[in-house]
Every structure is written in C-alpha cells, then in structure tokens.
Write a protein that holds these residues in place. Structure first.
Motif, PDB file in Angstrom:
ATOM      1  N   LEU A  93     -50.198  12.932 -20.764  1.00  0.00           N
ATOM      2  CA  LEU A  93     -50.918  14.271 -21.111  1.00  0.00           C
ATOM      3  C   LEU A  93     -50.693  15.526 -20.017  1.00  0.00           C
ATOM      4  N   GLN A  94     -50.298  16.475 -20.535  1.00  0.00           N
ATOM      5  CA  GLN A  94     -49.872  17.479 -19.640  1.00  0.00           C
ATOM      6  C   GLN A  94     -50.934  18.633 -19.685  1.00  0.00           C
ATOM      7  N   ALA A  95     -51.062  19.253 -18.577  1.00  0.00           N
ATOM      8  CA  ALA A  95     -52.042  20.660 -18.587  1.00  0.00           C
ATOM      9  C   ALA A  95     -51.109  21.646 -17.915  1.00  0.00           C
TER      10      ALA A  95
ATOM     11  N   LEU B 243     -49.301  17.649 -14.156  1.00  0.00           N
ATOM     12  CA  LEU B 243     -49.412  19.220 -14.081  1.00  0.00           C
ATOM     13  C   LEU B 243     -47.947  19.627 -14.646  1.00  0.00           C
ATOM     14  N   ASP B 244     -48.131  20.427 -15.686  1.00  0.00           N
ATOM     15  CA  ASP B 244     -46.890  21.064 -16.435  1.00  0.00           C
ATOM     16  C   ASP B 244     -46.767  22.419 -15.691  1.00  0.00           C
ATOM     17  N   HIS B 245     -45.297  22.622 -15.291  1.00  0.00           N
ATOM     18  CA  HIS B 245     -44.952  24.017 -14.933  1.00  0.00           C
ATOM     19  C   HIS B 245     -45.744  24.436 -13.613  1.00  0.00           C
TER      20      HIS B 245
ATOM     21  N   MET C  67     -36.718  16.618 -20.938  1.00  0.00           N
ATOM     22  CA  MET C  67     -36.358  17.837 -22.013  1.00  0.00           C
ATOM     23  C   MET C  67     -37.680  18.539 -22.076  1.00  0.00           C
ATOM     24  N   HIS C  68     -37.622  19.881 -21.672  1.00  0.00           N
ATOM     25  CA  HIS C  68     -38.655  20.758 -22.020  1.00  0.00           C
ATOM     26  C   HIS C  68     -38.325  21.463 -23.340  1.00  0.00           C
ATOM     27  N   GLY C  69     -39.342  22.187 -23.987  1.00  0.00           N
ATOM     28  CA  GLY C  69     -39.153  23.038 -25.029  1.00  0.00           C
ATOM     29  C   GLY C  69     -38.624  22.179 -26.193  1.00  0.00           C
TER      30      GLY C  69
END
Ligand code: 13P
Ligand code: G3H
Ligand code: ZN
Ligand code: ZN
Length: 346
Positions: free
Chosen positions: A47-49, A82-84, A231-233
């Motif tokens: 899970l990422q926030a 944590l995302d970005h 892979m993002h996006g």
C-alpha cells in the motif's frame, strides 16, 4: 503483526520471478479494497501513500488505518510505502508513522516539479538511505524523469511532476548512470523512466516500443541483475472502465495506458514493483457514477462506496493474478525492522 519491508518482499519476488503491484490509497475504502483482493488471492501487498494522501487523510488517521488493516488481515504480509517523498523530513515522518518503506524521489527537486541534476539526486537519496536503513526501513530511489515520449512533455498531475519540455536524455534512464546511482546511494529498489507518466492520459494510441521504451528496462536489468526495478505510471487505463464512466455522464477522452502484457515483459527483466493509482480511481468513479445515475434517489454513501470498493478490488485481483503475486503470501514470513536494520549494519 504482518508488516513487511519492501526489501524483504522484493527479494522474495526476485527469487520466485514475480512482481508486486503497489496500490495508492487515500482512505479506508481503498485500503479495504486492496486487502480484500489480497486475501482472496493470497497475495502480499504494497500500500502506498503520496504526500497528497498523507495530507488528505491525516498522518495519524492513516497510521491507525494501516494498523487496522494489518490486524484485520494477519495472514497478509503488508508493506506500507511512501510514494514520491521529496526530502529527508517527508521520509523521516513517514517512518515515524509506521511506514516500512520510503521512496526518495530525487529526480525532481523538493518542489516536486523541477528536474534535478545527478549530484543533487544521488546526495539526497544517499542521505535518506542512511537514515532509513538505520531503522531497518527500505528505500526506493528514482533516476530519470517521468513524461511522454510522444510529446516530450513532463507529466504535471495533481501539482506533482515536471511541467516543462524534457529532452530524451531526461525521459529515458541512462543504464550506465543507473549502475553508478545504485552504487552511490545503496537504494533497495530503483524507479526508472521509459515513457510512462502518471494519470489517465499516457498515450494517444496503443503504445509500441517508440513511446514505451521497454528495451531500456532490459538494458538496465542486464547491468544491474540484483537491483529491484520499479515501474511508475503503470495503470493500464482499461477501456471498459473508461466506457462505464462515459456511459454514465463522465468525460474521459480516448486514451491508452500501459498494457498488462508489457508489464509482464518488464517482470521478466527485473521489474518487481508496479505502481497503480489511476486504475483504482477509474474503477471507483465508474461504480459511483453508475450507482448514482441508476438510482438518483440514493444518498447513503455506503450504497455507492460498497460497489466502488468492489470494482476497485476486482482491478487489484486482476493485477495480483497477472503479475504472479497471487499465492505468494503463504511463502513469506515477515522479518521485524530490527532484523533488517542489523542486516544493513552488517
Ligand atoms: O506511479 C504511480 C504512483 O507513484 C501511479 O501511476 P498511475 O497514474 O499510472 O496509476
Ligand atoms: O504520483 C503518484 C500517484 O498517482 C499519487 O498521486 P497524488 O499525488 O495525486 O496522490
Ligand atoms: Zn502523481
Ligand atoms: Zn509514481
């Protein structure tokens, strides 16, 4: 409980040749949708926030939600990521709130918009890695800037992403530089740029190698066979969800995402984490639009949030099956952060 670090999870994925979808969450419904799909398919989860999710949901509420989800599904290894992240403080406070993994995205400056140079990126990422590893927490770095190979533009979305025209140099991660970056920073996982962007409007046609440069992944994997690639996006932007939204009063312009078979090709070349947010958003919106248009008298949020959860959960199940994540929960015993910290110290 069943919290796991990204490092332990992706090491397992590499050993067994699968990948783990990382689903963005902002609220209880999205958290439950992922966990229900994971339980149904026996999949470990990430899970990422994002920073936006943390301010939307409130850090303390989010921490309580993660704890609740982990306790409600004790048999599912759960990585909270944590995302970005955009700096040391963002990563440190995520760790304080129970995250077992952080992304330090130094491909952009702290404003989350301006492309950064190599030295800035390597320096901030190395500092975050030292801090996180001391706590046993994993780190994802990013080299290369997300954006479109069709237009050359960055991918500004929700106030995040480059806004300017980018060179092909910036849009495609350089394999030699990737090798140096991993050496300089000690990251556990590396996000790379090869033509994907965040949001629903990634490609104006079904992508081929000219606009989705999967060969870059293959070259990086050849040089860094032991680095977990991200892979993002990577939402697939399913046409059936676009159609439901449009049939019920929405307005999604014709668009293409990243085909699942291209992601599967990436998995054969070291991709171990696949970021998905847009597909969940589309699924929930499709269900909510349909429910409310079919019965305009309805005003109990549970009546449209339950189908929204179910439609999102179906997307999650599909990805768990397609990426080989299904069934893997039964083969993992999460190590505590202290064990991971000692491993890094050694
Ligand atoms: O990369 C993502 C989050 O970091 C999400 O990507 P999508 O917008 O394709 O779902
Ligand atoms: O950037 C990646 C995710 O799609 C998160 O989006 P967000 O910043 O709008 O929460
Ligand atoms: Zn985004
Ligand atoms: Zn992303």
């Amino acid at each position: 409980m069943a919290m796991i670090t990204l490092r332990q999870l992706l090491d397992h994925a590499a050993e067994r040749g699968y990948a783990v979808p990382a689903f963005n969450i902002n609220n209880m419904e999205q958290g439950l949708a992922v966990m229900k799909a994971a339980a149904a398919t026996r999949s470990p989860v990430i899970l990422q926030a994002s920073r936006g999710a943390r301010s939307y949901a409130n850090d303390l509420v989010l921490a309580g939600l993660i704890d609740g989800l982990a306790r409600a599904y004790p048999e599912i290894p759960l990585c909270m990521h944590l995302d970005h992240g955009n700096g040391l403080a963002t990563c440190a406070t995520a760790i304080q709130n129970g995250f077992t993994s952080v992304m330090m995205d130094g491909s952009l400056m702290a404003d989350g918009k301006t492309p950064a140079d190599y030295d800035y990126n390597a320096d901030i990422t190395r500092r975050v890695t030292e801090m996180a590893h001391a706590c046993g927490v994993s780190v994802e770095g990013e080299l290369g800037v997300l954006g479109s190979l069709e237009t050359g533009m960055g991918e500004a979305e929700d106030g995040h992403g480059a806004t300017e025209k980018l060179s092909e140099d910036q849009l495609l991660t350089d394999p030699a530089e990737a090798e140096q970056f991993v050496k300089d920073t000690g990251v556990d996982a590396l996000a790379i740029a090869m033509g994907t962007s965040h949001g629903a409007y990634k490609f104006t046609r079904k992508p081929d190698g000219a606009i989705l440069a999967m060969h870059v992944i293959e070259e990086i994997h050849r040089r860094l066979p032991n680095t977990h690639l991200v892979m993002h996006g990577s939402s697939s932007v399913p046409e059936d969800l676009q159609q439901i939204i449009n049939n019920y009063g929405g307005d999604i312009r014709p668009t293409w995402g990243v085909p699942v078979e291209e992601i599967q090709r990436g998995i054969r070349s070291g991709v171990r984490k696949v970021n998905i947010d847009t597909d969940s958003r589309l699924a929930m919106t499709a269900a909510i639009r349909k429910t409310l248009m079919e019965d305009p008298t309805e005003f109990d949020p549970r009546k449209y949030l339950k189908p929204a959860m179910e439609m999102m959960s179906q997307v999650c199940k599909d990805r768990f099956e397609a990426f080989g994540t299904a069934g893997q929960a039964d083969h993992l015993t999460p190590l505590p952060l202290s064990a991971m910290a000692s491993r890094y110290a050694a």
